[in-house]
Motif scaffolding. Structure first.
Motif, PDB file in Angstrom:
ATOM      1  N   ASN A 299     -17.041 -26.913  19.020  1.00  0.00           N
ATOM      2  CA  ASN A 299     -16.301 -27.318  17.942  1.00  0.00           C
ATOM      3  C   ASN A 299     -16.385 -25.704  17.018  1.00  0.00           C
ATOM      4  N   LEU A 300     -15.268 -26.089  16.869  1.00  0.00           N
ATOM      5  CA  LEU A 300     -14.601 -24.194  15.320  1.00  0.00           C
ATOM      6  C   LEU A 300     -14.842 -24.660  14.117  1.00  0.00           C
ATOM      7  N   PHE A 301     -15.588 -24.030  13.411  1.00  0.00           N
ATOM      8  CA  PHE A 301     -15.465 -23.864  12.011  1.00  0.00           C
ATOM      9  C   PHE A 301     -15.187 -22.782  11.030  1.00  0.00           C
ATOM     10  N   GLN A 302     -14.127 -22.889  10.839  1.00  0.00           N
ATOM     11  CA  GLN A 302     -13.984 -21.497   9.434  1.00  0.00           C
ATOM     12  C   GLN A 302     -13.732 -22.058   8.436  1.00  0.00           C
ATOM     13  N   ASP A 303     -14.895 -21.041   8.067  1.00  0.00           N
ATOM     14  CA  ASP A 303     -15.537 -21.588   6.458  1.00  0.00           C
ATOM     15  C   ASP A 303     -15.150 -21.296   5.370  1.00  0.00           C
ATOM     16  N   PRO A 304     -14.307 -22.121   4.423  1.00  0.00           N
ATOM     17  CA  PRO A 304     -13.289 -22.398   3.371  1.00  0.00           C
ATOM     18  C   PRO A 304     -13.458 -21.347   2.721  1.00  0.00           C
ATOM     19  N   THR A 305     -15.145 -20.942   1.987  1.00  0.00           N
ATOM     20  CA  THR A 305     -15.506 -20.166   0.961  1.00  0.00           C
ATOM     21  C   THR A 305     -15.035 -18.783   1.751  1.00  0.00           C
ATOM     22  N   THR A 306     -15.153 -18.144   3.050  1.00  0.00           N
ATOM     23  CA  THR A 306     -14.649 -16.873   3.624  1.00  0.00           C
ATOM     24  C   THR A 306     -14.069 -17.302   4.872  1.00  0.00           C
ATOM     25  N   PRO A 307     -12.648 -17.609   4.534  1.00  0.00           N
ATOM     26  CA  PRO A 307     -11.323 -17.687   5.119  1.00  0.00           C
ATOM     27  C   PRO A 307     -11.190 -16.289   6.012  1.00  0.00           C
ATOM     28  N   ASP A 308     -11.149 -15.368   5.198  1.00  0.00           N
ATOM     29  CA  ASP A 308     -10.351 -14.084   5.914  1.00  0.00           C
ATOM     30  C   ASP A 308     -11.746 -13.568   7.173  1.00  0.00           C
ATOM     31  N   ALA A 309     -13.672 -13.964   6.881  1.00  0.00           N
ATOM     32  CA  ALA A 309     -14.017 -13.937   8.453  1.00  0.00           C
ATOM     33  C   ALA A 309     -14.046 -14.704   9.098  1.00  0.00           C
ATOM     34  N   ASP A 310     -15.185 -14.394  10.800  1.00  0.00           N
ATOM     35  CA  ASP A 310     -14.786 -15.114  11.157  1.00  0.00           C
ATOM     36  C   ASP A 310     -15.163 -16.314  11.743  1.00  0.00           C
ATOM     37  N   PRO A 311     -14.797 -17.216  12.449  1.00  0.00           N
ATOM     38  CA  PRO A 311     -15.247 -19.036  12.632  1.00  0.00           C
ATOM     39  C   PRO A 311     -16.546 -18.541  13.277  1.00  0.00           C
ATOM     40  N   TRP A 312     -17.138 -19.646  12.629  1.00  0.00           N
ATOM     41  CA  TRP A 312     -18.010 -20.089  14.191  1.00  0.00           C
ATOM     42  C   TRP A 312     -18.063 -20.934  15.248  1.00  0.00           C
ATOM     43  N   LEU A 313     -18.394 -20.934  16.347  1.00  0.00           N
ATOM     44  CA  LEU A 313     -18.174 -22.357  17.393  1.00  0.00           C
ATOM     45  C   LEU A 313     -19.238 -22.387  18.069  1.00  0.00           C
ATOM     46  N   VAL A 314     -20.154 -23.582  17.792  1.00  0.00           N
ATOM     47  CA  VAL A 314     -21.547 -24.690  18.012  1.00  0.00           C
ATOM     48  C   VAL A 314     -20.648 -25.085  19.629  1.00  0.00           C
ATOM     49  N   PHE A 315     -21.187 -24.863  20.755  1.00  0.00           N
ATOM     50  CA  PHE A 315     -21.182 -25.632  21.729  1.00  0.00           C
ATOM     51  C   PHE A 315     -22.789 -26.006  22.746  1.00  0.00           C
ATOM     52  N   GLY A 316     -23.037 -26.859  23.110  1.00  0.00           N
ATOM     53  CA  GLY A 316     -23.936 -26.802  24.470  1.00  0.00           C
ATOM     54  C   GLY A 316     -24.838 -28.159  23.893  1.00  0.00           C
ATOM     55  N   SER A 317     -25.669 -28.949  25.518  1.00  0.00           N
ATOM     56  CA  SER A 317     -26.133 -29.759  25.304  1.00  0.00           C
ATOM     57  C   SER A 317     -27.169 -29.912  26.426  1.00  0.00           C
ATOM     58  N   TYR A 318     -28.694 -30.431  26.418  1.00  0.00           N
ATOM     59  CA  TYR A 318     -29.225 -30.172  26.953  1.00  0.00           C
ATOM     60  C   TYR A 318     -30.437 -29.608  27.284  1.00  0.00           C
ATOM     61  N   TRP A 319     -31.218 -28.772  27.655  1.00  0.00           N
ATOM     62  CA  TRP A 319     -31.632 -27.371  28.302  1.00  0.00           C
ATOM     63  C   TRP A 319     -32.209 -26.912  26.970  1.00  0.00           C
ATOM     64  N   ASP A 320     -31.934 -26.237  26.174  1.00  0.00           N
ATOM     65  CA  ASP A 320     -31.574 -25.710  25.069  1.00  0.00           C
ATOM     66  C   ASP A 320     -31.444 -25.993  24.000  1.00  0.00           C
ATOM     67  N   GLY A 321     -30.848 -26.990  24.256  1.00  0.00           N
ATOM     68  CA  GLY A 321     -30.082 -27.649  23.059  1.00  0.00           C
ATOM     69  C   GLY A 321     -28.645 -26.696  22.867  1.00  0.00           C
ATOM     70  N   VAL A 322     -28.357 -26.782  20.916  1.00  0.00           N
ATOM     71  CA  VAL A 322     -27.042 -25.959  20.953  1.00  0.00           C
ATOM     72  C   VAL A 322     -27.256 -24.516  20.185  1.00  0.00           C
ATOM     73  N   PHE A 323     -25.923 -23.814  20.338  1.00  0.00           N
ATOM     74  CA  PHE A 323     -25.715 -22.855  20.464  1.00  0.00           C
ATOM     75  C   PHE A 323     -24.392 -22.578  19.577  1.00  0.00           C
ATOM     76  N   GLN A 324     -25.108 -21.149  18.292  1.00  0.00           N
ATOM     77  CA  GLN A 324     -23.751 -21.142  17.637  1.00  0.00           C
ATOM     78  C   GLN A 324     -23.220 -19.718  17.890  1.00  0.00           C
ATOM     79  N   THR A 325     -21.953 -18.918  17.809  1.00  0.00           N
ATOM     80  CA  THR A 325     -21.707 -17.907  17.482  1.00  0.00           C
ATOM     81  C   THR A 325     -20.223 -17.329  17.005  1.00  0.00           C
TER      82      THR A 325
END
Length: 337
Positions: free
Chosen positions: A154-180
């Motif tokens: 899931n990709l997220f572009q923060d509307p308060t900082t539209p020029d900043a890098d967007p954030w991706l979350v992903f993951g399931s099972y094991w240690d769960g969900v990660f963000q980068t």
């Protein structure tokens, strides 16, 4: 999500940590007409006056409608020739996530097989959203890890900082969900990302596997960041249904920054303390809602959309329904209304 149709439930009701329901009863899904079945992990985006819905399987099925209630009409596959990623002869393409950055539409997707940690996340882009317009870029090269599964992006572009890098979350099972952060939308940085971190985990166990948390979706409302996610056993069929309450349901954690830390309505940390507040669970003829996304309409109403099963109809893959409800966030926590 992992469509674990034949995987037994991973936790009993008493083993699953969750906050009390903010709402002990739930309204039924809003009406849906047209193509409303065989829907898993929907992703919805609006272009002008048309809603586009993308969903798991069929090389990512595309449907359109003039409103969320429909009538939804199937338009064709996103990936006409499938994906360039090859991990298994029996692989499928799951959980598309579609968003617009600038003038380009980005569709991140998962490639995997039932119950496997051998998975990958790919990307396709389009200038129009329509079938036949998508270019497949293949893998975005997030390195495999024993800590996570490469599904449910899931990709997220923060509307308060539209020029900043967007954030991706992903993951399931094991240690769960990660963000980068994604400095390059088409490829993970060589050597890894210093911003990659765990944002959601449930360590409650019965046997060898943790209680599932997956399908995270990032959303900003007013001054808070919300991480909606699915928890529990997704797709079991009779006679292997999990204990009541251990089936799929939708939960949320909240933070004051996109990177967290995320907590639930009881203040429990969503990484180290099994935090999570229930938003929507089984009720009436609605069973195991999940695979959710959230969007804000032009009139300010917030929509929670998802897939679910109607026990009166059946539990097979082609019997999953598309559903949506509106959310009230006036308390600071989402309540289905």
């Amino acid at each position: 999500m992992i469509p674990n149709i034949f995987i037994p439930a991973l936790c009993a009701l008493t083993a699953c940590s969750a906050s009390p329901l903010l709402n002990s009863t739930y309204p039924n899904p809003e009406p849906c007409t047209g193509n409303c079945t065989w829907i898993h992990d929907p992703s919805i985006i609006r272009k002008d006056s048309t809603y586009y819905r993308f969903s798991t399987s069929g090389n990512i099925a595309i449907a359109t409608a003039p409103s969320l209630t429909g009538p939804w009409a199937y338009q064709g596959p996103l990936l006409e020739n499938g994906t360039s990623i090859t991990i298994n002869p029996n692989q499928d393409i799951w959980a598309p996530d579609v968003s617009r950055i600038g003038t380009t539409y980005y569709a991140y997707y998962s490639v995997s097989t039932f119950g496997s940690q051998t998975s990958d996340i790919g990307l396709a882009t389009s200038a129009s959203l329509d079938p036949g317009s998508w270019t497949d870029h293949g893998s975005i090269h997030i390195p495999p890890s024993p800590s996570y599964n490469l599904i449910d992006p899931n990709l997220f572009q923060d509307p308060t900082t539209p020029d900043a890098d967007p954030w991706l979350v992903f993951g399931s099972y094991w240690d769960g969900v990660f963000q980068t952060p994604l400095t390059n939308l088409t490829s993970f940085p060589v050597g890894g990302s210093p911003g990659l971190h765990n944002v959601l985990r449930n360590s409650t166990t019965t046997g060898a596997a943790p209680f599932v948390v997956e399908g995270a979706f990032q959303f900003r409302y007013q001054n808070s960041y919300y991480l909606f996610f699915s928890a529990g056993a997704c797709c079991n069929m009779p006679p292997d249904l999990p204990a009541p309450g251990a089936e799929y349901h939708i939960m949320v954690c909240r933070a004051s920054a996109i990177t967290g830390p995320y907590v639930d309505d009881q203040g429990r940390d969503c990484v180290g303390q099994n935090g999570g507040t229930k938003v929507l669970a089984s009720h009436g003829d609605v069973y195991a809602p999940g695979g959710q996304g959230v969007l804000e309409e032009d009139d300010g109403r917030v929509v929670l959309y998802y897939h679910y099963v109607k026990p009166s109809v059946g539990y097979a893959a082609d019997q999953f329904f598309f559903g949506f409800n509106y959310l009230d966030l006036s308390s600071g926590w989402p309540v289905v209304v």
